[in-house]
Design a protein around this motif. Structure first.
Motif, PDB file in Angstrom:
ATOM      1  N   LEU A  99      -3.742  -5.568  -0.670  1.00 24.23           N
ATOM      2  CA  LEU A  99      -4.891  -5.352  -1.557  1.00 24.23           C
ATOM      3  C   LEU A  99      -5.191  -3.881  -1.774  1.00 24.23           C
ATOM      4  O   LEU A  99      -5.868  -3.521  -2.730  1.00 24.23           O
ATOM      5  N   ASP A 100      -4.706  -3.040  -0.875  1.00 24.45           N
ATOM      6  CA  ASP A 100      -4.973  -1.604  -0.995  1.00 24.45           C
ATOM      7  C   ASP A 100      -3.883  -0.875  -1.768  1.00 24.45           C
ATOM      8  O   ASP A 100      -3.982   0.320  -2.008  1.00 24.45           O
ATOM      9  N   GLN A 101      -2.816  -1.587  -2.106  1.00 18.60           N
ATOM     10  CA  GLN A 101      -1.667  -0.901  -2.708  1.00 18.60           C
ATOM     11  C   GLN A 101      -1.963  -0.433  -4.140  1.00 18.60           C
ATOM     12  O   GLN A 101      -2.681  -1.094  -4.880  1.00 18.60           O
ATOM     13  N   ASP A 102      -1.371   0.709  -4.483  1.00 21.54           N
ATOM     14  CA  ASP A 102      -1.457   1.238  -5.842  1.00 21.54           C
ATOM     15  C   ASP A 102      -0.430   0.476  -6.682  1.00 21.54           C
ATOM     16  O   ASP A 102       0.769   0.727  -6.591  1.00 21.54           O
ATOM     17  N   THR A 106       2.447   4.866   3.072  1.00 25.57           N
ATOM     18  CA  THR A 106       2.022   6.182   2.604  1.00 25.57           C
ATOM     19  C   THR A 106       3.211   7.122   2.765  1.00 25.57           C
ATOM     20  O   THR A 106       4.170   6.784   3.459  1.00 25.57           O
ATOM     21  N   PRO A 107       3.161   8.311   2.130  1.00 25.53           N
ATOM     22  CA  PRO A 107       4.301   9.224   2.252  1.00 25.53           C
ATOM     23  C   PRO A 107       4.646   9.547   3.708  1.00 25.53           C
ATOM     24  O   PRO A 107       5.793   9.831   4.027  1.00 25.53           O
ATOM     25  N   ARG A 155       7.762   0.593  -2.556  1.00 27.14           N
ATOM     26  CA  ARG A 155       7.258   1.959  -2.744  1.00 27.14           C
ATOM     27  C   ARG A 155       5.788   2.093  -2.373  1.00 27.14           C
ATOM     28  O   ARG A 155       5.344   3.142  -1.936  1.00 27.14           O
ATOM     29  N   ASP A 187       7.485  -1.786  -8.645  1.00 29.02           N
ATOM     30  CA  ASP A 187       8.684  -1.606  -9.459  1.00 29.02           C
ATOM     31  C   ASP A 187       8.738  -2.674 -10.556  1.00 29.02           C
ATOM     32  O   ASP A 187       9.027  -3.839 -10.286  1.00 29.02           O
ATOM     33  N   PRO A 195       1.604   1.978   7.059  1.00 26.28           N
ATOM     34  CA  PRO A 195       1.578   0.822   6.170  1.00 26.28           C
ATOM     35  C   PRO A 195       0.322   0.785   5.278  1.00 26.28           C
ATOM     36  O   PRO A 195      -0.743   1.226   5.678  1.00 26.28           O
ATOM     37  N   VAL A 196       0.488   0.266   4.061  1.00 28.40           N
ATOM     38  CA  VAL A 196      -0.642   0.043   3.151  1.00 28.40           C
ATOM     39  C   VAL A 196      -0.677  -1.446   2.849  1.00 28.40           C
ATOM     40  O   VAL A 196       0.321  -2.008   2.398  1.00 28.40           O
ATOM     41  N   SER A 215       0.351   0.536  -9.677  1.00 29.61           N
ATOM     42  CA  SER A 215       1.141   1.263 -10.671  1.00 29.61           C
ATOM     43  C   SER A 215       2.469   1.715 -10.058  1.00 29.61           C
ATOM     44  O   SER A 215       3.397   2.085 -10.764  1.00 29.61           O
ATOM     45  N   ARG A 216       2.544   1.678  -8.725  1.00 25.30           N
ATOM     46  CA  ARG A 216       3.785   2.084  -8.063  1.00 25.30           C
ATOM     47  C   ARG A 216       4.714   0.903  -7.799  1.00 25.30           C
ATOM     48  O   ARG A 216       5.795   1.068  -7.268  1.00 25.30           O
TER      49      ARG A 216
END
Lengths: 140, 420
Positions: free
Chosen positions: B256-259, B247-248, B243, B264, B252-253, B261-262
């Motif tokens: 290290l840049d990934q959120d 990005t929507p 997830r 799973d 690609p993200v 909290s998203r």
């Protein structure tokens, strides 16, 4: 797609009547089928609501209410989380849940939200992403 | 029940039962083509009957009986003209109905990954007969024309027949090697979904979900194999990030840049539990890779990652399965643990590696380290080189954007494993 199958409480489950060995065996065999099919992500049974607490929110305040709770039909006794490609398949699986005693009971299937469901919030999510990146850059 | 609803209900039951049904039929006909044909006939019979009679209590048994009766019919009708079917008719009674369906399914899994088949054929056959995907679905997942997949499957069935494949679990002396092939096929399927080699989408979650499901099926069939648990744990941990990986709009993200909290949590929990089981059973390379993925999963923020442990795990992995790709990942991890100079020195040692000559993640990692060292001009050239090498459109766009960041003098973002 992810689904939560909710097992509704019954008078027996609320009274803390434990399943018979026969019921346990049947349910164990069914759970094994779910595992073998690779679709069971999680599942648990729940204590009766006599061992439950509700935290109610109103305005800025909260109130804690101890169980048991009255409306049995609205209570839960357990759940499964299943991953399956379609509603048809989850229904086909849930129809196989053993009902050893033949007593009346009810299962409810709810779809779990996924990212696609939040697509309408696209721009906002992008904005959040950008902000997060900006923060990482400043730190770097 | 309305007709389309009845049809959908029957087809849903079919998808639940198909792989075990085909496995059982293949085990006693020793002919995958015939097994599939018989199974399809049983489906047609179910579609004719069940909408009016209702779905039987044990639909699997109903389908099996129907398919077997059909096999006997065929054997009788063709009589002496077809020796194989005549033999089949005789064998039917000997093939005891209480035969363990799990054994049949495991036999089918092993056979679909038979060493006489090319890796492409193994993937196609596994997705088709074990995963229940249609030829069209397989073709779209792997971005190849449908006739190519259809032909691949036909040829694979012929090759299996020619090799006299028995649709059984291989004998002990071959088992480890064949299990390795099965695990390899599952990971290939997962990776194609997780990081598409071509096309305009970076991830195809459906394919990852299929690989995870097959991985869970395999673990339930061979619960004592540490590497089956290790691979499943690796896939669950990597899938937990899907997830957050794009990005929507599909860009690609990086890790290290990934959120976070998203990520799973359910898949992380399952992955960590699977890793523990794999380690207890004495896992191998997949388990070591799962342990690395677990280092990321356990870190609440990118800064919290235990990079020294990641370095150590890559060293352990390199001892077991030395490979230039692992050496590259090790170098990147060293860059995170001990600074970009150390990372760059190790990456530069890999520049002569033939196996990495066309691997876009080498210049991309090098570009990242150079950028962190402030050598933006060189970094820009590396990102451009990486962009020219990747076949994935989304990745190319990201690499070109990074190249441009270097050129415009903007402060480059920090990043670890580019793949996320």
């Amino acid at each position: 797609m992810r689904f939560m199958v909710l097992v509704k409480a019954t008078a027996d489950s609320e009274a803390g009547v434990m399943p018979t060995p026969e019921e346990l065996t049947a349910m164990g065999a069914f759970n094994e089928e779910l595992v073998k099919a690779g679709i069971l992500l999680a599942g648990e049974g729940l204590h009766p609501s006599s061992n439950a607490v509700r935290v109610k929110f109103s305005g800025e305040g909260t109130t804690v209410v101890d169980g048991p709770f009255a409306e049995t039909k609205e209570l839960l006794a357990g759940f499964w989380i299943l991953e399956l490609p379609s509603w048809d398949e989850v229904v086909a699986w849930v129809r196989r849940v053993p009902n050893v005693t033949g007593a009346e009971s009810e299962l409810e299937i709810r779809q779990i939200f996924s990212d696609e469901d939040f697509a309408y919030a696209g721009e906002e999510v992008v904005a959040k992403e950008k902000e997060l990146r900006a923060r990482t850059e400043n730190r770097g | 029940m309305s007709d389309p609803a009845a049809r959908r209900a029957v087809e849903a039951v079919w998808r639940i039962e198909a792989s075990r049904l085909i496995a059982g039929l293949a085990a006693f006909t020793r002919d995958l083509g015939l097994a599939e044909e018989l199974a399809q006939d049983a489906l047609v019979a179910a579609l004719e009957r069940w909408p009016s009679t209702g779905i039987p209590d044990n639909p699997g048994a109903w389908l099996t009986t129907t398919a077997r009766n059909r096999a006997v019919d065929l054997a009788r009708r063709r009589g002496n003209h077809d020796r194989k079917l005549a033999e089949l008719g005789r064998d039917l009674d000997e093939h005891a109905p209480e035969h363990d369906p799990d054994d049949d399914l495991l036999g089918l899994v092993f056979t679909a990954c038979h060493p006489v088949l090319s890796p492409d054929a193994r993937v196609a056959l596994t997705l088709r007969v074990v995963g229940g995907l249609t030829t069209e679905e397989i073709a779209s997942a792997f971005l190849v024309p449908e006739p190519t997949v259809a032909q691949r499957i036909v040829r694979a069935k012929k090759a299996l027949a020619k090799a006299g494949a028995r649709f059984e679990t291989p004998p002990d002396e071959q088992r480890a090697e064949r299990l390795g092939s099965v695990l390899g096929v599952l990971y290939l399927i997962f990776n194609e979904g997780y990081s598409a080699t071509g096309g305009e989408h970076l991830v195809r979650p459906d394919l990852c979900v299929t690989a995870l499901r097959l991985g869970r099926v395999l673990v339930s069939l061979v619960p004592r194999e540490p590497e089956a648990h290790g691979l499943l744990a690796l896939m669950e941990l990597q899938a937990s990030r899907i997830r957050a990986r794009t990005t929507p709009d599909g860009a690609p993200v990086r890790l290290l840049d990934q959120d976070r909290s998203r990520w799973d949590r359910l898949l992380i929990t399952r992955g960590l539990a699977g890793l523990e089981r794999a380690e207890r059973l004495g896992g191998g390379p997949y388990t070591a890779q799962a342990a690395i993925a677990a280092c990321h999963a356990r870190a609440a923020t990118a800064e919290d990652t235990d990079w020294v442990r990641v370095v150590g795990l890559y060293e352990l992995l390199a001892l077991r399965v030395p490979s230039p790709v692992i050496a590259l990942n090790h170098a990147v991890a060293c860059g995170m643990a001990f600074g970009p100079e150390v990372g760059l020195e190790l990456v530069d040692e890999l520049l002569g590696e033939k196996a990495l000559a066309d691997y876009h993640l080498l210049p991309s990692a090098r570009g990242d380290l150079l950028a962190r060292l402030g050598r933006t001009g060189e970094a820009r050239a590396e990102f451009e080189r990486a962009a020219a090498l990747t076949r994935n459109g989304r990745e190319r766009a990201q690499l070109l954007a990074r190249a441009q960041e270097c050129g415009s003098g903007a402060r480059p973002r920090t990043a670890a494993e580019d793949r996320g």
